[in-house]
Design a protein around this motif. Sequence first.
Motif, PDB file in Angstrom:
ATOM      1  N   ARG A   1       0.910  -1.114  -0.082  1.00 26.07           N
ATOM      2  CA  ARG A   1      -0.156  -0.080   0.037  1.00 26.07           C
ATOM      3  C   ARG A   1       0.866   1.243  -0.131  1.00 26.07           C
ATOM      4  NH1 ARG A   1      -5.094   1.614   1.020  1.00 26.07           N
ATOM      5  NH2 ARG A   1      -5.497   3.476   2.472  1.00 26.07           N
ATOM      6  N   TRP A   2       0.771   2.195  -1.097  1.00 21.66           N
ATOM      7  CA  TRP A   2       1.525   3.292  -1.225  1.00 21.66           C
ATOM      8  C   TRP A   2       1.083   4.560  -0.457  1.00 21.66           C
ATOM      9  CZ3 TRP A   2       5.609   4.445  -5.401  1.00 21.66           C
ATOM     10  CH2 TRP A   2       6.277   3.372  -5.477  1.00 21.66           C
ATOM     11  N   TYR A   3      -0.474   4.604  -0.852  1.00 15.65           N
ATOM     12  CA  TYR A   3      -1.364   5.696  -0.296  1.00 15.65           C
ATOM     13  C   TYR A   3      -2.366   5.697   0.628  1.00 15.65           C
ATOM     14  CZ  TYR A   3       0.439   5.753  -5.091  1.00 15.65           C
ATOM     15  OH  TYR A   3       1.434   5.829  -6.253  1.00 15.65           O
ATOM     16  N   GLY A   4      -2.398   6.988   1.251  1.00 16.04           N
ATOM     17  CA  GLY A   4      -3.441   6.857   2.396  1.00 16.04           C
ATOM     18  C   GLY A   4      -3.138   6.348   3.725  1.00 16.04           C
ATOM     19  N   ILE A   5      -4.049   6.225   4.564  1.00 19.19           N
ATOM     20  CA  ILE A   5      -3.740   5.544   5.860  1.00 19.19           C
ATOM     21  C   ILE A   5      -4.458   4.393   6.002  1.00 19.19           C
ATOM     22  CG2 ILE A   5      -3.952   6.155   8.338  1.00 19.19           C
ATOM     23  CD1 ILE A   5      -3.688   8.951   7.846  1.00 19.19           C
TER      24      ILE A   5
ATOM     25  N   LEU B   1       1.736   8.079   9.446  1.00 12.95           N
ATOM     26  CA  LEU B   1       2.544   8.159   8.280  1.00 12.95           C
ATOM     27  C   LEU B   1       4.005   8.760   8.623  1.00 12.95           C
ATOM     28  CD1 LEU B   1      -0.213   9.378   5.792  1.00 12.95           C
ATOM     29  CD2 LEU B   1       0.988   7.158   5.901  1.00 12.95           C
ATOM     30  N   ARG B   2       5.020   8.341   8.085  1.00 10.28           N
ATOM     31  CA  ARG B   2       6.296   9.235   8.338  1.00 10.28           C
ATOM     32  C   ARG B   2       6.372  10.223   7.438  1.00 10.28           C
ATOM     33  NH1 ARG B   2      10.429   5.799  10.517  1.00 10.28           N
ATOM     34  NH2 ARG B   2       9.834   3.352  10.556  1.00 10.28           N
ATOM     35  N   GLU B   3       7.156  11.233   7.376  1.00  9.93           N
ATOM     36  CA  GLU B   3       7.266  12.398   6.783  1.00  9.93           C
ATOM     37  C   GLU B   3       6.973  12.388   5.310  1.00  9.93           C
ATOM     38  OE1 GLU B   3      11.436  13.981   6.891  1.00  9.93           O
ATOM     39  OE2 GLU B   3      11.965  12.018   7.164  1.00  9.93           O
TER      40      GLU B   3
ATOM     41  N   ALA C   1       4.032   9.797   1.340  1.00  8.96           N
ATOM     42  CA  ALA C   1       4.742   9.557   2.758  1.00  8.96           C
ATOM     43  C   ALA C   1       6.169   8.482   2.352  1.00  8.96           C
ATOM     44  CB  ALA C   1       3.892   9.188   3.561  1.00  8.96           C
ATOM     45  N   THR C   2       6.913   8.813   3.377  1.00 14.76           N
ATOM     46  CA  THR C   2       8.344   7.774   3.319  1.00 14.76           C
ATOM     47  C   THR C   2       7.842   6.609   4.058  1.00 14.76           C
ATOM     48  OG1 THR C   2       9.079   9.089   5.132  1.00 14.76           O
ATOM     49  CG2 THR C   2       9.719   9.727   2.731  1.00 14.76           C
TER      50      THR C   2
ATOM     51  N   PRO D   1       2.458  -3.222  -7.269  1.00 13.08           N
ATOM     52  CA  PRO D   1       3.388  -4.469  -7.520  1.00 13.08           C
ATOM     53  C   PRO D   1       4.590  -4.361  -6.688  1.00 13.08           C
ATOM     54  CG  PRO D   1       3.602  -2.995  -9.558  1.00 13.08           C
ATOM     55  CD  PRO D   1       2.334  -2.380  -8.753  1.00 13.08           C
ATOM     56  N   LEU D   2       5.176  -3.187  -6.503  1.00 12.65           N
ATOM     57  CA  LEU D   2       6.427  -3.235  -5.676  1.00 12.65           C
ATOM     58  C   LEU D   2       6.281  -2.480  -4.389  1.00 12.65           C
ATOM     59  CD1 LEU D   2       8.786  -2.648  -8.836  1.00 12.65           C
ATOM     60  CD2 LEU D   2       9.119  -4.399  -7.176  1.00 12.65           C
ATOM     61  N   PRO D   3       6.992  -2.680  -3.263  1.00 16.20           N
ATOM     62  CA  PRO D   3       7.144  -1.770  -2.160  1.00 16.20           C
ATOM     63  C   PRO D   3       7.711  -0.504  -2.377  1.00 16.20           C
ATOM     64  CG  PRO D   3       8.817  -3.491  -1.933  1.00 16.20           C
ATOM     65  CD  PRO D   3       8.011  -3.558  -3.374  1.00 16.20           C
ATOM     66  N   LEU D   4       7.504   0.485  -1.338  1.00 18.81           N
ATOM     67  CA  LEU D   4       8.228   1.641  -1.306  1.00 18.81           C
ATOM     68  C   LEU D   4       9.742   1.350  -0.466  1.00 18.81           C
ATOM     69  CD1 LEU D   4       5.694   3.993   0.713  1.00 18.81           C
ATOM     70  CD2 LEU D   4       6.454   4.267  -1.346  1.00 18.81           C
ATOM     71  N   PRO D   5      10.617   2.109  -0.803  1.00 19.80           N
ATOM     72  CA  PRO D   5      11.974   1.822  -0.550  1.00 19.80           C
ATOM     73  C   PRO D   5      12.012   1.695   0.963  1.00 19.80           C
ATOM     74  CG  PRO D   5      12.031   3.493  -2.050  1.00 19.80           C
ATOM     75  CD  PRO D   5      10.530   3.196  -2.231  1.00 19.80           C
ATOM     76  N   SER D   6      11.459   2.260   1.553  1.00 22.50           N
ATOM     77  CA  SER D   6      11.244   2.337   3.284  1.00 22.50           C
ATOM     78  C   SER D   6      10.885   1.212   3.653  1.00 22.50           C
ATOM     79  CB  SER D   6      10.507   3.451   3.862  1.00 22.50           C
ATOM     80  OG  SER D   6      11.018   4.628   3.462  1.00 22.50           O
TER      81      SER D   6
END
Length: 329
Positions: free
Chosen positions: A22-26, A291-293, A281-282, A42-47
């Motif tokens: 999940r990339w967006y929202g809370i 969410l992080r910054e 969000a990171t 299909p891919l995760p955030l780097p964090s």
Amino acid sequence: MHVTLQYVASVLFTPLEPICFRWYGIYTWLATGPSSQAVSEPLPLPSTLLGALVYGLSIASNRFSDIAKGSAKSIDNLLKDLIELLKACGCSCSDIVLRGPYIVSQRGLALHIAGGCLLLIDGNNIEVVSPRRTVNRGTALRRDTKSVVQHMLYSIEYVDLIQILGEYSIAVDILCKESCKLVVKPIVMRLGSDGRAVKMSVDVLENSLAKNISKASSNLFYVASPVLVEPLHIETFINEGKIAIDNIQISSLSRNELEHILNVKRDTLIKHFRTKIQILATGYDILRNSLREMYPSIMPGSIIRINSIDKEKLLKGLGKYSHAGWGTI
């Protein structure tokens, strides 16, 4: 120019079941009310991948008790933990750079694009692929006791690329200035928004993303992971189509330029590669439930022009937290 950063190895996360990033929202019922919906990339955030590296390597090196409350740590502190864990696995790097995430499959490398992947076939052809999506629905559970939260419903979307790519892995490349060998035993762990099962392993890839970056000879680059831009600078990029990031001048491309480069006029293809800006969000801090910054971000799939092909700078990436995988081009 001599490149001091060296490719060490790639850490591979092979999904054993459909997965959710999940990339967006809370994604919490406290924020969304009686119904919550998670939509997956299909891919995760780097964090997300950085946290998975710290967790997975701490298990593989029997140092899990030394890495406590990793979710509450900053990205920089997680990187410090990762450096210590790499030392325990035979790689004594004083400083590291992560490049990715990307996909390694039987059909070739694949890079993130909004809602899907850009498959690179034999280095000459491209194909935009969309994952198979399934939705599960259920009742919310409390994190601590796993008891049911009454009247709280959720739906979560899983993505599956196996039918398109065959067996595939989500990869992140590790680079450092020292020459070393990373030795890690494979483990099964959980990854993503719903804690889905993946196998973590380490391999030295002949066709890693880092090796492809070091071969760059053009001034046109594909954004593989979000480039985090300082808020004060993003307005210049939106209005003028150019910006300086880390003393590197980058600019967006017009539709006509993209048509000429790609040699196509189809809207369905051109739209994937236009420069896209989004507030991102990171990551998400599970322990703090927040969410992080957040930063304005040049999103994956964008094609940008860069005035420098300094291999060292390209391997380090662009923008905020580029050493942690953000800003991979």
